[in-house]
Design a protein around this motif. Structure first.
Motif, PDB file in Angstrom:
ATOM      1  N   GLY A 121       0.793  -1.217   0.000  1.00  0.00           N
ATOM      2  CA  GLY A 121       0.000   0.000   0.000  1.00  0.00           C
ATOM      3  C   GLY A 121       0.830   1.272   0.000  1.00  0.00           C
ATOM      4  O   GLY A 121       0.335   2.352   0.318  1.00  0.00           O
ATOM      5  N   ALA A 122       2.113   1.153  -0.366  1.00  0.00           N
ATOM      6  CA  ALA A 122       2.995   2.322  -0.326  1.00  0.00           C
ATOM      7  C   ALA A 122       3.102   2.974  -1.699  1.00  0.00           C
ATOM      8  O   ALA A 122       2.994   2.312  -2.726  1.00  0.00           O
ATOM      9  CB  ALA A 122       4.388   1.920   0.150  1.00  0.00           C
ATOM     10  N   ALA A 123       3.341   4.282  -1.688  1.00  0.00           N
ATOM     11  CA  ALA A 123       3.563   5.062  -2.904  1.00  0.00           C
ATOM     12  C   ALA A 123       4.867   5.835  -2.733  1.00  0.00           C
ATOM     13  O   ALA A 123       5.389   5.945  -1.615  1.00  0.00           O
ATOM     14  CB  ALA A 123       2.396   6.025  -3.120  1.00  0.00           C
ATOM     15  N   PRO A 124       5.421   6.372  -3.834  1.00  0.00           N
ATOM     16  CA  PRO A 124       6.610   7.207  -3.688  1.00  0.00           C
ATOM     17  C   PRO A 124       6.352   8.339  -2.690  1.00  0.00           C
ATOM     18  O   PRO A 124       5.279   8.935  -2.678  1.00  0.00           O
ATOM     19  CB  PRO A 124       6.828   7.747  -5.110  1.00  0.00           C
ATOM     20  CG  PRO A 124       6.252   6.688  -6.000  1.00  0.00           C
ATOM     21  CD  PRO A 124       5.049   6.185  -5.253  1.00  0.00           C
ATOM     22  N   GLY A 125       7.342   8.605  -1.842  1.00  0.00           N
ATOM     23  CA  GLY A 125       7.201   9.653  -0.829  1.00  0.00           C
ATOM     24  C   GLY A 125       6.757   9.140   0.528  1.00  0.00           C
ATOM     25  O   GLY A 125       6.713   9.901   1.492  1.00  0.00           O
ATOM     26  N   ASP A 126       6.435   7.837   0.621  1.00  0.00           N
ATOM     27  CA  ASP A 126       5.996   7.260   1.906  1.00  0.00           C
ATOM     28  C   ASP A 126       7.161   6.782   2.769  1.00  0.00           C
ATOM     29  O   ASP A 126       6.947   6.244   3.845  1.00  0.00           O
ATOM     30  CB  ASP A 126       5.032   6.088   1.664  1.00  0.00           C
ATOM     31  CG  ASP A 126       3.639   6.533   1.251  1.00  0.00           C
ATOM     32  OD1 ASP A 126       3.320   7.725   1.464  1.00  0.00           O
ATOM     33  OD2 ASP A 126       2.878   5.703   0.723  1.00  0.00           O
ATOM     34  N   LYS A 127       8.402   6.957   2.279  1.00  0.00           N
ATOM     35  CA  LYS A 127       9.608   6.544   3.023  1.00  0.00           C
ATOM     36  C   LYS A 127       9.668   5.019   3.145  1.00  0.00           C
ATOM     37  O   LYS A 127       9.680   4.447   4.233  1.00  0.00           O
ATOM     38  CB  LYS A 127       9.625   7.190   4.416  1.00  0.00           C
ATOM     39  CG  LYS A 127      11.018   7.176   5.117  1.00  0.00           C
ATOM     40  CD  LYS A 127      10.908   7.851   6.486  1.00  0.00           C
ATOM     41  CE  LYS A 127      12.225   7.864   7.221  1.00  0.00           C
ATOM     42  NZ  LYS A 127      12.916   9.171   7.141  1.00  0.00           N
ATOM     43  N   THR A 128       9.685   4.355   1.985  1.00  0.00           N
ATOM     44  CA  THR A 128       9.813   2.892   1.932  1.00  0.00           C
ATOM     45  C   THR A 128      10.748   2.526   0.781  1.00  0.00           C
ATOM     46  O   THR A 128      11.270   3.398   0.084  1.00  0.00           O
ATOM     47  CB  THR A 128       8.454   2.200   1.658  1.00  0.00           C
ATOM     48  OG1 THR A 128       8.058   2.476   0.306  1.00  0.00           O
ATOM     49  CG2 THR A 128       7.369   2.674   2.628  1.00  0.00           C
ATOM     50  N   MET A 129      10.913   1.224   0.548  1.00  0.00           N
ATOM     51  CA  MET A 129      11.734   0.736  -0.564  1.00  0.00           C
ATOM     52  C   MET A 129      11.256   1.279  -1.911  1.00  0.00           C
ATOM     53  O   MET A 129      12.043   1.387  -2.855  1.00  0.00           O
ATOM     54  CB  MET A 129      11.737  -0.799  -0.577  1.00  0.00           C
ATOM     55  CG  MET A 129      10.387  -1.427  -0.835  1.00  0.00           C
ATOM     56  SD  MET A 129      10.299  -3.196  -0.396  1.00  0.00           S
ATOM     57  CE  MET A 129      11.321  -3.970  -1.642  1.00  0.00           C
ATOM     58  N   ILE A 130       9.981   1.647  -1.992  1.00  0.00           N
ATOM     59  CA  ILE A 130       9.412   2.181  -3.236  1.00  0.00           C
ATOM     60  C   ILE A 130      10.141   3.460  -3.670  1.00  0.00           C
ATOM     61  O   ILE A 130      10.286   3.737  -4.859  1.00  0.00           O
ATOM     62  CB  ILE A 130       7.898   2.455  -3.062  1.00  0.00           C
ATOM     63  CG1 ILE A 130       7.148   1.132  -2.813  1.00  0.00           C
ATOM     64  CG2 ILE A 130       7.297   3.195  -4.240  1.00  0.00           C
ATOM     65  CD1 ILE A 130       7.315   0.097  -3.904  1.00  0.00           C
TER      66      ILE A 130
END
Length: 199
Positions: A121-130
């Protein structure tokens, strides 16, 4: 063209890189996660290399699908399912072709990244591997080296962000000022592509 040997080298280079950087990954995970990201990935990619040595699939898709399955069954926490999904979906997208182009790899990796975004459920800018994977896939059309640079920049750019997904999101503003461990390990995975190609 990239054959099964290239993809085996990619997984071996990733395992070696994770081995070298495991302490740093865990140090990054310590203030905002469970302090086990490095050791979890180390265990997972060591198992991937051992499995590929035993089974040795003869297609790029087969190598990545097997690697992904192994990560899901070996690695606890969120990183096993996320990295496993990334590699499995990329492998499935490559199909049964004995060789693939860099362009086909870029398209397949985009499908893998989309699957990770759907799962987490992550998108760019969420501070994850994405944050490392999306710019890397965008740059892969230019070259492997451009993808590596984009992934490293994406990982570094997570430092000032507030986490909106994953364990770090529980910390709210306290997650600001820490580079995301998942984005950092994702940049290692992309950098290993360059190593595997000998560039």
């Amino acid at each position: 063209m990239l054959d099964a040997d290239f993809f085996r080298r990619w997984m071996a280079a990733t395992a070696a890189s994770v081995d070298r950087e495991a302490e740093r990954l865990t140090a990054l995970d310590s203030p905002i996660g469970d302090a086990d990201h490095g050791s979890n990935l180390q265990r997972g990619f060591t198992a991937v290399v051992a499995t590929l040595d035993k089974e040795a699939p003869d297609t790029p898709g087969g190598v990545l699908t097997l690697a992904g399955r192994q990560l899901i069954s070996t690695v606890g926490g969120a990183s096993g399912p996320l990295y496993g999904t990334l590699l499995r979906r990329t492998g499935k997208a490559l199909g049964d072709a004995p060789e693939v182009s860099e362009e086909q790899l870029a398209q397949a990796l985009r499908e893998g990244v989309d699957a990770v975004m759907a799962l987490g459920g992550a998108a760019p800018g969420d501070k994850t591997m994405i944050d490392a994977l999306v710019p890397a896939v965008d740059a892969l059309g230019q070259s492997l080296a451009a993808a590596r640079a984009a992934a490293e920049e994406g990982a570094a750019a997570t430092t000032p962000l507030q986490a909106r997904k994953g364990r770090a999101s529980y910390l709210g503003e306290r997650s600001i000022g820490h580079q995301d461990p998942g984005a950092t390990s994702a940049s290692l995975l992309i950098a290993a592509l360059v190593e595997a190609s000998g560039e």
